[in-house]
Design a protein around this motif. Sequence first.
Motif, PDB file in Angstrom:
ATOM      1  N   HIS A 119       0.812  -0.849  -0.233  1.00 30.74           N
ATOM      2  CA  HIS A 119      -0.373  -0.096   0.112  1.00 30.74           C
ATOM      3  C   HIS A 119       1.059   1.394   0.079  1.00 30.74           C
ATOM      4  N   HIS A 120       1.449   1.299   0.525  1.00 34.09           N
ATOM      5  CA  HIS A 120       2.233   2.736   0.759  1.00 34.09           C
ATOM      6  C   HIS A 120       3.208   3.170   0.169  1.00 34.09           C
ATOM      7  N   ASN A 125      -3.190   7.688 -10.238  1.00 31.51           N
ATOM      8  CA  ASN A 125      -3.140   6.803 -11.575  1.00 31.51           C
ATOM      9  C   ASN A 125      -2.350   5.910 -12.404  1.00 31.51           C
ATOM     10  N   ASN A 126      -2.271   5.365 -11.648  1.00 30.15           N
ATOM     11  CA  ASN A 126      -0.589   3.722 -12.269  1.00 30.15           C
ATOM     12  C   ASN A 126      -1.776   2.792 -12.154  1.00 30.15           C
ATOM     13  N   SER A 127      -1.330   1.708 -12.904  1.00 31.48           N
ATOM     14  CA  SER A 127      -1.987   0.481 -12.761  1.00 31.48           C
ATOM     15  C   SER A 127      -1.151  -0.453 -12.246  1.00 31.48           C
ATOM     16  N   TYR A 128      -1.375  -1.355 -11.377  1.00 39.10           N
ATOM     17  CA  TYR A 128      -0.422  -2.757 -10.775  1.00 39.10           C
ATOM     18  C   TYR A 128      -0.804  -3.612 -11.351  1.00 39.10           C
ATOM     19  N   SER A 129       0.008  -4.586 -11.852  1.00 35.63           N
ATOM     20  CA  SER A 129      -0.115  -6.599 -11.904  1.00 35.63           C
ATOM     21  C   SER A 129       0.539  -6.448 -10.753  1.00 35.63           C
ATOM     22  N   ILE A 130       0.353  -6.989  -9.518  1.00 33.11           N
ATOM     23  CA  ILE A 130       0.443  -8.217  -9.205  1.00 33.11           C
ATOM     24  C   ILE A 130       1.016 -10.204  -9.203  1.00 33.11           C
ATOM     25  N   ALA A 153      -8.255   1.474  -0.548  1.00 32.49           N
ATOM     26  CA  ALA A 153      -7.551   2.169  -0.018  1.00 32.49           C
ATOM     27  C   ALA A 153      -6.716   2.893  -1.270  1.00 32.49           C
ATOM     28  N   ASN A 154      -6.813   2.886  -2.755  1.00 35.29           N
ATOM     29  CA  ASN A 154      -6.078   3.571  -3.866  1.00 35.29           C
ATOM     30  C   ASN A 154      -6.678   3.782  -5.087  1.00 35.29           C
ATOM     31  N   PRO A 155      -8.376   4.609  -4.198  1.00 31.32           N
ATOM     32  CA  PRO A 155      -9.121   5.186  -5.638  1.00 31.32           C
ATOM     33  C   PRO A 155      -8.910   5.488  -6.408  1.00 31.32           C
ATOM     34  N   LEU A 156      -7.268   5.469  -7.306  1.00 29.57           N
ATOM     35  CA  LEU A 156      -7.063   6.215  -8.372  1.00 29.57           C
ATOM     36  C   LEU A 156      -6.097   5.481  -8.410  1.00 29.57           C
ATOM     37  N   ALA A 157      -5.577   4.318  -8.120  1.00 28.16           N
ATOM     38  CA  ALA A 157      -4.959   3.604  -8.838  1.00 28.16           C
ATOM     39  C   ALA A 157      -5.906   2.743  -9.585  1.00 28.16           C
ATOM     40  N   GLU A 158      -4.987   1.475 -10.290  1.00 24.17           N
ATOM     41  CA  GLU A 158      -6.014   0.786 -11.164  1.00 24.17           C
ATOM     42  C   GLU A 158      -4.504  -1.128 -10.691  1.00 24.17           C
ATOM     43  N   PHE A 159      -6.159  -2.016 -10.447  1.00 25.93           N
ATOM     44  CA  PHE A 159      -5.392  -3.706  -9.977  1.00 25.93           C
ATOM     45  C   PHE A 159      -5.839  -4.479 -10.811  1.00 25.93           C
ATOM     46  N   PRO A 160      -5.481  -4.618 -12.072  1.00 29.47           N
ATOM     47  CA  PRO A 160      -5.879  -5.309 -13.054  1.00 29.47           C
ATOM     48  C   PRO A 160      -6.027  -6.544 -13.329  1.00 29.47           C
TER      49      PRO A 160
END
Length: 233
Positions: A119-120, A125-130, A153-160
């Motif tokens: 999280h930290h 405005n980034n997209s993260y593939s985990i 917790a990170n509404p402005l990021a994307e987690f496709p």
Amino acid sequence: MKFDIYCDECFPDLLTSGNPQAQYVIIGSLWLPSEKRAVYKTAIHTLRDQHKVGGEIKSRKVSPSKLDFYKELIDFYVDQGTDLRFRAIAIDHSKVDIAGRNQNSAELSFYKFYYQMLHHWLGANNSYSIFCDYQTNQHPDRLTELKKILGNANPLAEFPVVQWVRSKESVLTQLSDVLTGLTSAKLNATTTVGSAKHELLTHFESRLERTIGPTGVTAQKFNLFQINLDGGW
């Protein structure tokens, strides 16, 4: 911007063990721009071919005969600058309140720390593939929950993508394993002076130009969050 994150862990069993063999659970993660994924994978495969190293690359497989390969792997990681970053969280297992704060579930506790590790370092405005190293869980929806909580917790990021990956199928997960293992070896003092792994750890610290230990959240190349579970200021 799109990023990949490859995660691994050392000593997760400390949260349930009645006979702990170490102090710290380590959850580590390798971060890179998604556009560089193929380039980095090819470079690692090429390095492995040059040294005739087969099978999985893992910190526990460091040996005198493979030491030069692992040193060059560390050099490769360091030489990519901040395009290839590592972040880990260190958890003192003796201070984890599983019964009082985690519904008496070591598994739930583990994924709460997974969230803290990720999280930290997430940005808007980034997209993260985990990609998480495969584990068998009692609760089959842990990654679905992790994805949901990260999104909330990170509404402005994307987690496709938040999914399992078997380490034998991913050299980037294997590199994460090596860096996580060296971090664990330092904090848990599990190497012997004169051993190949101790020499690799020394080489890693020399290339980082710092001793492996806790850092501030803004440290970019190597970041270690030693979480304080005692409370206070």
